[in-house]
Design an enzyme around this catalytic site. Sequence first.
Site, PDB file in Angstrom:
ATOM      1  N   TYR A   1       0.830  -1.204   0.000  1.00 26.97           N
ATOM      2  CA  TYR A   1       0.000   0.000   0.000  1.00 26.97           C
ATOM      3  C   TYR A   1       0.865   1.254   0.000  1.00 26.97           C
ATOM      4  O   TYR A   1       0.637   2.184  -0.782  1.00 26.97           O
ATOM      5  CB  TYR A   1      -0.920  -0.021   1.221  1.00 26.97           C
ATOM      6  CG  TYR A   1      -1.862   1.161   1.298  1.00 26.97           C
ATOM      7  CD1 TYR A   1      -2.912   1.292   0.383  1.00 26.97           C
ATOM      8  CD2 TYR A   1      -1.708   2.132   2.285  1.00 26.97           C
ATOM      9  CE1 TYR A   1      -3.782   2.368   0.449  1.00 26.97           C
ATOM     10  CE2 TYR A   1      -2.580   3.209   2.363  1.00 26.97           C
ATOM     11  CZ  TYR A   1      -3.610   3.326   1.438  1.00 26.97           C
ATOM     12  OH  TYR A   1      -4.465   4.408   1.511  1.00 26.97           O
TER      13      TYR A   1
ATOM     14  N   THR B   1     -14.097   5.700   6.024  1.00 22.91           N
ATOM     15  CA  THR B   1     -14.423   5.120   4.723  1.00 22.91           C
ATOM     16  C   THR B   1     -15.195   3.830   4.969  1.00 22.91           C
ATOM     17  O   THR B   1     -15.240   3.323   6.103  1.00 22.91           O
ATOM     18  CB  THR B   1     -13.152   4.785   3.912  1.00 22.91           C
ATOM     19  OG1 THR B   1     -12.438   3.725   4.592  1.00 22.91           O
ATOM     20  CG2 THR B   1     -12.247   5.999   3.763  1.00 22.91           C
TER      21      THR B   1
END
Length: 255
Positions: A161, A196
């Site tokens: 990531y 999120t």
Amino acid sequence: MDISGLAAIVTGGASGLGAATAELLTSRGAKVTLFDLNAEVGQAKAREIGGAFVQVDVTDASSVEQAIAQAEAAHGKARILVNCAGIAPPAKVINREGAPLPLASFAKIININLIGTFNVLSQFAARIFDAETLNEDGERGIIVNTASVAAFDGQIGQPAYAASKGGVVAMALPIAREFARYGIRVNTIAPGIFWTPMLAGLPQEAQDSLGKQTPFPSRLGHPGEYAKMVEAMIANPMLNGEVVRLDGAIRLAAK
């Protein structure tokens, strides 16, 4: 750049940061097309905001090419692109048993977050590099990419990531320099810990704990705050080739 009347594309627009951005752009008069893999949620969000939806795999060149053509057919040439599509599964280089991370797992994250971002922005720019200019500065469009604070202080379990978002950060300036001749600006937002859908499944206690890691304000970022930064980047013509940390002064610990 005046948002009103312009066509816009938001990848990952079905939920989270992308959905909030689509909502704000619509409220400012933009004609928004959402790109997302989740057709059910994407279509519902498009109906909600009065926009369009196209199911897209951002890692596939032909899928993106067809999607941009569909967006153009619906709303005209898009002049605003906001890249929010991405994934963030945790994965250590070596697990507790000593087995290495499968290369395919590492590659998938790079492919979606970095290569997918490049795939969409390159094809977006190819459609407008010779389009009519929008103002006296000669602007033709703007691209806003999404990185992460993990690009700068990635944690244990985030090698893929962090690498993917580091790549998004690194390409901002060279692409902005290349696109300057075409009047297309390129900026990047590096969010801290934002609410999120990926965090929504955590217990409230865990969400609160994550939020308190942010010095101020000591909470999770709101998707609408990301959207406001997108709006600011569109509005300010001197903001180009820049990466902005939107993080409440957080610096991630090792784990």
